[in-house]
Design an enzyme around this catalytic site. Sequence first.
Site, PDB file in Angstrom:
ATOM      1  N   GLN A  13      -8.133  -1.327   0.390  1.00 56.12           N
ATOM      2  CA  GLN A  13      -8.146  -1.063  -1.057  1.00 56.12           C
ATOM      3  C   GLN A  13      -9.418  -0.324  -1.473  1.00 56.12           C
ATOM      4  O   GLN A  13      -9.364   0.660  -2.196  1.00 56.12           O
ATOM      5  CB  GLN A  13      -8.023  -2.380  -1.841  1.00 56.12           C
ATOM      6  CG  GLN A  13      -7.810  -2.158  -3.335  1.00 56.12           C
ATOM      7  CD  GLN A  13      -8.021  -3.413  -4.185  1.00 56.12           C
ATOM      8  OE1 GLN A  13      -8.441  -4.459  -3.694  1.00 56.12           O
ATOM      9  NE2 GLN A  13      -7.728  -3.296  -5.464  1.00 56.12           N
ATOM     10  N   ARG A  37      -5.598   0.513  11.745  1.00 55.43           N
ATOM     11  CA  ARG A  37      -4.284   1.057  11.371  1.00 55.43           C
ATOM     12  C   ARG A  37      -4.525   2.357  10.604  1.00 55.43           C
ATOM     13  O   ARG A  37      -5.626   2.584  10.107  1.00 55.43           O
ATOM     14  CB  ARG A  37      -3.534   0.075  10.473  1.00 55.43           C
ATOM     15  CG  ARG A  37      -4.317  -0.206   9.194  1.00 55.43           C
ATOM     16  CD  ARG A  37      -3.584  -1.096   8.225  1.00 55.43           C
ATOM     17  NE  ARG A  37      -4.454  -1.393   7.090  1.00 55.43           N
ATOM     18  CZ  ARG A  37      -4.133  -1.209   5.819  1.00 55.43           C
ATOM     19  NH1 ARG A  37      -2.967  -0.734   5.501  1.00 55.43           N
ATOM     20  NH2 ARG A  37      -4.979  -1.505   4.848  1.00 55.43           N
ATOM     21  N   TYR A 143     -13.364 -17.851   3.400  1.00 52.44           N
ATOM     22  CA  TYR A 143     -13.865 -16.520   3.046  1.00 52.44           C
ATOM     23  C   TYR A 143     -15.255 -16.621   2.417  1.00 52.44           C
ATOM     24  O   TYR A 143     -16.185 -15.892   2.793  1.00 52.44           O
ATOM     25  CB  TYR A 143     -12.865 -15.901   2.067  1.00 52.44           C
ATOM     26  CG  TYR A 143     -13.223 -14.562   1.483  1.00 52.44           C
ATOM     27  CD1 TYR A 143     -13.226 -13.415   2.262  1.00 52.44           C
ATOM     28  CD2 TYR A 143     -13.505 -14.434   0.120  1.00 52.44           C
ATOM     29  CE1 TYR A 143     -13.510 -12.175   1.701  1.00 52.44           C
ATOM     30  CE2 TYR A 143     -13.786 -13.204  -0.450  1.00 52.44           C
ATOM     31  CZ  TYR A 143     -13.792 -12.073   0.352  1.00 52.44           C
ATOM     32  OH  TYR A 143     -14.061 -10.856  -0.209  1.00 52.44           O
TER      33      TYR A 143
END
Length: 312
Positions: A13, A37, A143
């Site tokens: 993003q 990717r 996280y």
Amino acid sequence: MHKSILILGACGQIGTELTLALRERYGNQQVIASDIREGSAQLMASGPFEMLDATNYGALEDVVMHYEIEEVYLMAAMLSATAEKFPMRAWNLNMNSLFNVLNLAKDKKIGKVFWPSSIAVFGPNTPKENTPQHTIMEPSTVYGVSKQSGERWCDYYHKKFGVDVRSIRYPGLISWKTAPGGGTTDFAVDIYIQAIKEGKYSCFVSEETRLPMMYMDDAIRATLAIMDADAEQIRVRSSYNLAAMSFSPADMAASIREHIPGFSIDYEPDFRQAIADSWPSSIDDSEAQKDWGWSPEFDLEKTTREMLTNLK
Ligand SMILES: NC(=O)c1ccc[n+]([C@@H]2O[C@H](COP(=O)([O-])OP(=O)(O)OC[C@H]3O[C@@H](n4cnc5c(N)ncnc54)[C@H](O)[C@@H]3O)[C@@H](O)[C@H]2O)c1
């Protein structure tokens, strides 16, 4: 000749827009995008790309040497919601990629590092409103624990080895070019997409959940600004608080109704509610303002206008 820059996790993003912004500034060939990717057609067509796993030190060092890289932006990470499902994978990715980059800088193979932290470094015992730069930090997510540890390591590598690492605690980021990657604030992008497609949205956090947010253009501007600043201006070497606006899904719905009057929203909070509840509602970013001149440009109204126009 401009400096050479490497972006790890360039197809995500933030990475997508950061890569395009850096290419615009320094030239397409000077900015090497990398990821595990391929990214959007626009990103892939805009300049060099390497398939590169940021946790693989040898492969990373090869790319750094081959392109004579001076600056690295480390955007590869596992985000908050996904990390709760795969704790060890998140820890290994978030920490090992950071150590690889910090060690390259310590060994003088690169000169400067950008690594993003997050408002997830804060926890349920942190003051919720106008959260200060220095305060209680007891993150309750995998996280958040990885980001807080990362901040301590950045500060340590700066003090101990003189590594020039710079960092921002991004709030939830809103953008239309690339889909968000499994964070707790993903609803703030999905709501616009669904508003246009279906005229309605089912939100995974409750209507009054107020969180710090930022439009992507502001986030990219902040990232370029902190990297542009003279080294002595950067007095915080863990990570800077950064703010633009704070709002709830109900505020967003009201803002969307200004453009799509029939828009409706309902609320079905899931496991991400507990993550959101552990985070601040608003952030005090006065140190970023003072040290390197930060000031945001997008409020909710302007963000809604940009999102609806561009997504259409
Ligand atoms: N988006 C937000 O709202 C937000 C808020 C706070 C902090 N951040 C931080 O900003 C950074 C970028 O976030 P994002 O939203 O762009 O994430 P994202 O999930 O959209 O993108 C991450 C990218 O990293 C790539 N990646 C995964 N494993 C990799 C590996 N081993 N090697 C190389 N690349 C790998 C993924 O393929 C993906 O393209 C992260 O550190 C994130 O924690 C993001």
